[in-house]
Design a protein around this motif. Structure first.
Motif, PDB file in Angstrom:
ATOM      1  N   UNK A 105     -13.183  -5.742 -10.608  1.00 36.88           N
ATOM      2  CA  UNK A 105     -12.442  -6.360 -11.765  1.00 36.88           C
ATOM      3  C   UNK A 105     -11.158  -6.774 -11.421  1.00 36.88           C
ATOM      4  N   UNK A 106     -10.471  -5.871 -11.016  1.00 32.50           N
ATOM      5  CA  UNK A 106      -8.688  -6.016 -10.566  1.00 32.50           C
ATOM      6  C   UNK A 106      -8.640  -7.075  -9.791  1.00 32.50           C
ATOM      7  N   UNK A 107      -9.547  -7.142  -8.619  1.00 31.47           N
ATOM      8  CA  UNK A 107      -9.441  -8.113  -7.500  1.00 31.47           C
ATOM      9  C   UNK A 107      -9.846  -9.353  -8.310  1.00 31.47           C
ATOM     10  N   UNK A 108     -10.656  -9.542  -9.436  1.00 29.69           N
ATOM     11  CA  UNK A 108     -11.057 -10.818 -10.052  1.00 29.69           C
ATOM     12  C   UNK A 108      -9.869 -11.253 -10.748  1.00 29.69           C
ATOM     13  N   UNK A 109      -9.199 -10.261 -11.284  1.00 24.76           N
ATOM     14  CA  UNK A 109      -8.130 -10.743 -12.281  1.00 24.76           C
ATOM     15  C   UNK A 109      -6.830 -11.203 -11.359  1.00 24.76           C
ATOM     16  N   UNK A 110      -6.477 -10.367 -10.481  1.00 24.58           N
ATOM     17  CA  UNK A 110      -5.263 -10.437  -9.860  1.00 24.58           C
ATOM     18  C   UNK A 110      -5.203 -11.462  -8.700  1.00 24.58           C
ATOM     19  N   UNK A 111      -6.401 -11.504  -8.005  1.00 25.71           N
ATOM     20  CA  UNK A 111      -6.393 -12.425  -6.806  1.00 25.71           C
ATOM     21  C   UNK A 111      -7.368 -13.423  -6.653  1.00 25.71           C
ATOM     22  N   UNK A 112      -8.065 -13.675  -8.017  1.00 31.54           N
ATOM     23  CA  UNK A 112      -9.233 -14.483  -8.411  1.00 31.54           C
ATOM     24  C   UNK A 112     -10.384 -14.433  -7.352  1.00 31.54           C
ATOM     25  N   UNK A 113     -10.565 -13.134  -6.951  1.00 33.64           N
ATOM     26  CA  UNK A 113     -11.981 -12.984  -6.051  1.00 33.64           C
ATOM     27  C   UNK A 113     -13.098 -12.527  -6.762  1.00 33.64           C
ATOM     28  N   UNK A 114     -13.812 -13.356  -6.859  1.00 26.66           N
ATOM     29  CA  UNK A 114     -15.182 -13.171  -7.750  1.00 26.66           C
ATOM     30  C   UNK A 114     -15.995 -12.196  -6.942  1.00 26.66           C
ATOM     31  N   UNK A 115     -16.439 -11.226  -7.718  1.00 28.39           N
ATOM     32  CA  UNK A 115     -17.337 -10.293  -7.185  1.00 28.39           C
ATOM     33  C   UNK A 115     -18.843 -10.835  -6.935  1.00 28.39           C
ATOM     34  N   UNK A 215      -4.719  13.186   9.699  1.00 27.12           N
ATOM     35  CA  UNK A 215      -5.929  12.510   9.545  1.00 27.12           C
ATOM     36  C   UNK A 215      -6.232  12.030   8.379  1.00 27.12           C
ATOM     37  N   UNK A 216      -6.205  12.878   7.363  1.00 30.36           N
ATOM     38  CA  UNK A 216      -6.617  12.371   6.066  1.00 30.36           C
ATOM     39  C   UNK A 216      -5.621  11.505   5.103  1.00 30.36           C
ATOM     40  N   UNK A 217      -4.234  11.392   5.752  1.00 34.78           N
ATOM     41  CA  UNK A 217      -3.171  10.494   5.128  1.00 34.78           C
ATOM     42  C   UNK A 217      -2.935   9.365   5.895  1.00 34.78           C
ATOM     43  N   UNK A 218      -2.341   9.708   7.187  1.00 36.04           N
ATOM     44  CA  UNK A 218      -1.735   8.634   8.070  1.00 36.04           C
ATOM     45  C   UNK A 218      -2.969   7.757   8.594  1.00 36.04           C
ATOM     46  N   UNK A 219      -3.849   8.326   9.319  1.00 39.24           N
ATOM     47  CA  UNK A 219      -5.173   7.758   9.924  1.00 39.24           C
ATOM     48  C   UNK A 219      -5.741   7.023   8.839  1.00 39.24           C
ATOM     49  N   UNK A 220      -6.114   7.809   7.726  1.00 35.82           N
ATOM     50  CA  UNK A 220      -6.956   7.034   6.636  1.00 35.82           C
ATOM     51  C   UNK A 220      -6.432   6.197   5.845  1.00 35.82           C
ATOM     52  N   UNK A 221      -4.903   6.121   5.432  1.00 39.33           N
ATOM     53  CA  UNK A 221      -4.620   5.000   4.880  1.00 39.33           C
ATOM     54  C   UNK A 221      -4.516   3.883   5.614  1.00 39.33           C
ATOM     55  N   UNK A 222      -3.932   3.953   7.030  1.00 39.78           N
ATOM     56  CA  UNK A 222      -3.998   2.860   7.819  1.00 39.78           C
ATOM     57  C   UNK A 222      -5.259   2.253   8.036  1.00 39.78           C
ATOM     58  N   UNK A 223      -6.373   2.900   8.076  1.00 37.71           N
ATOM     59  CA  UNK A 223      -7.796   2.541   8.210  1.00 37.71           C
ATOM     60  C   UNK A 223      -8.289   1.716   6.810  1.00 37.71           C
ATOM     61  N   UNK A 224      -7.863   2.248   5.537  1.00 31.32           N
ATOM     62  CA  UNK A 224      -8.134   1.512   4.316  1.00 31.32           C
ATOM     63  C   UNK A 224      -7.412   0.385   4.198  1.00 31.32           C
ATOM     64  N   UNK A 225      -6.081   0.263   4.456  1.00 38.47           N
ATOM     65  CA  UNK A 225      -5.334  -0.929   4.249  1.00 38.47           C
ATOM     66  C   UNK A 225      -5.971  -1.972   5.128  1.00 38.47           C
ATOM     67  N   UNK A 226      -6.357  -1.679   6.458  1.00 34.49           N
ATOM     68  CA  UNK A 226      -6.959  -2.441   7.346  1.00 34.49           C
ATOM     69  C   UNK A 226      -8.175  -3.217   6.875  1.00 34.49           C
ATOM     70  N   UNK A 227      -8.948  -2.370   6.374  1.00 34.58           N
ATOM     71  CA  UNK A 227     -10.196  -2.972   5.602  1.00 34.58           C
ATOM     72  C   UNK A 227     -10.045  -3.900   4.549  1.00 34.58           C
ATOM     73  N   UNK A 228      -8.869  -3.551   3.657  1.00 33.95           N
ATOM     74  CA  UNK A 228      -8.482  -4.240   2.505  1.00 33.95           C
ATOM     75  C   UNK A 228      -7.873  -5.906   3.126  1.00 33.95           C
ATOM     76  N   UNK A 229      -7.464  -5.755   4.281  1.00 36.35           N
ATOM     77  CA  UNK A 229      -6.847  -7.093   4.901  1.00 36.35           C
ATOM     78  C   UNK A 229      -8.090  -7.900   5.567  1.00 36.35           C
ATOM     79  N   UNK A 230      -9.015  -7.331   5.904  1.00 36.70           N
ATOM     80  CA  UNK A 230     -10.219  -8.224   6.443  1.00 36.70           C
ATOM     81  C   UNK A 230     -11.430  -8.134   5.994  1.00 36.70           C
ATOM     82  N   UNK A 231     -11.820  -7.548   4.887  1.00 32.36           N
ATOM     83  CA  UNK A 231     -13.137  -7.485   4.281  1.00 32.36           C
ATOM     84  C   UNK A 231     -13.095  -7.848   2.641  1.00 32.36           C
ATOM     85  N   UNK A 232     -13.922  -8.041   2.091  1.00 31.48           N
ATOM     86  CA  UNK A 232     -13.938  -8.491   0.738  1.00 31.48           C
ATOM     87  C   UNK A 232     -13.504  -7.261  -0.237  1.00 31.48           C
ATOM     88  N   UNK A 233     -12.914  -7.262  -1.098  1.00 29.43           N
ATOM     89  CA  UNK A 233     -12.665  -6.171  -1.964  1.00 29.43           C
ATOM     90  C   UNK A 233     -13.915  -5.374  -2.362  1.00 29.43           C
TER      91      UNK A 233
END
Length: 334
Positions: A105-115, A215-233
């Protein structure tokens, strides 16, 4: 399609690591210092990533890092800690399982990405699976804990979509480092004013902080934000459902808990929900290839001397030009 599968695997590192973080935090970290605990988790992770990328924020990224660090790190870490201390892990995880729908829903409102319909269906199936897997009806509910869990889910969902909207080609490792560093720096004065001096840490607590930080912060957040760059929300949000799954499986392996038929059924539903959110061939983000131009669309090539407009306009431009390809063969011989 192979690239999308690779990004899914990278993104899945984050919720799996976060699922282990609940156990490590509860078993080894000090329970009465949430602000110091969050700061000690975020700031060292940010400094490690800064040492790796060796980049400082520029321009708008100074205030963007502060905003994202506040939402995704400072507020989120503290609220998750409060929720984990006042709610059973099952109930806290169930509230956080609503985050895929919130992110869509946030992606739909903020970046017009319809689910997509499959994303919405996957979120519903996955939420049902989490409820079936974790809720037993015997938990004592804390209103404050539920409020903290809901607030954490809303803050992080909004922050993740802002990070996606502001992804202007800035290196993912650098932007993640800036967020974690800013969030940790914002937490330190609040911790000093509220909790006094830092707590003394035992050897197991130091090793636990090392795991949580790296692991649970540096690696995990880097992986998460990488996914947000390359995959649908929607896909990224559904991958996050692996978080409670990891918690249940970790309890089975370490605490010798037994998986019931109800939990196995819930696990199957969660995995079905994640599968429904898998990227399709029409999801161009992350394929590494540009979308083909539509017929008749002008194409601009940033190559010196290149022809810029194909089709009939090319013919009109060169008509009557002795140097044009279609006219060159018609000139009389000297």
């Amino acid at each position: 399609m192979e690239a999308n599968v690779r990004w899914v695997a990278v993104t899945a590192v984050a919720p799996v690591a976060w699922g282990t973080n609940y156990f490590v935090t509860r078993e080894f970290l000090p329970a009465d210092h949430p602000l110091y605990g969050a700061a000690c988790r975020a700031l060292p992770a940010g400094l490690v990533l800064l040492a790796l990328c060796r980049k400082r924020p520029r321009g708008v990224w100074w205030w963007r890092s502060a905003v994202l660090g506040l939402l995704n790190v400072s507020v989120f870490f503290v609220l998750v800690y409060i929720a984990s201390q006042t709610l059973p892990t099952s109930l806290a995880s169930t509230v956080m399982a609503v985050s895929p729908l919130t992110m869509m829903l946030a992606a739909w409102v903020l970046i017009s990405e319809r689910p997509r319909t499959t994303h919405l269906a996957g979120a519903g199936v996955g939420l049902a699976g989490v409820c079936l897997m974790l809720l037993t009806g015997a938990e004592e509910v804390s209103v404050g804990g539920v409020a903290a869990s809901v607030a954490a889910m809303l803050a992080s969902s909004f922050g993740y979509i802002l990070a996606r909207r502001w992804s202007d080609g800035t290196d993912v490792l650098a932007s993640t480092a800036w967020q974690l560093t800013a969030g940790g720096l914002l937490l330190l004065p609040a911790a000093a004013a509220t909790e006094g001096p830092p707590p003394a840490l035992s050897a197991p607590a130091l090793f636990a902080f090392a795991y949580v930080t790296l692991i649970a912060t540096a690696l995990a957040f880097t992986a998460w934000f990488t996914g947000l760059r390359h995959l649908p929300t929607g896909t990224v949000g559904l991958i996050g459902l692996l978080n409670p799954v990891t918690g249940v499986l970790l309890g089975t392996v370490i605490a010798s808990e037994t998986l019931t038929v109800q939990q196995l059924g819930g696990l199957a539903l969660v995995l079905t929900g994640v599968a429904l959110g898998r990227p399709t061939r029409t999801d161009r983000r992350g394929t590494g290839r540009a979308a083909p131009a539509a017929p008749g669309r002008r194409i601009r090539l940033d190559i010196p001397g290149a022809l810029r407009e194909p089709g009939p306009r090319l013919e009109e431009r060169h008509r009557g030009d002795p140097g044009a390809p279609e006219e060159r063969g018609r000139q009389p011989s000297p």
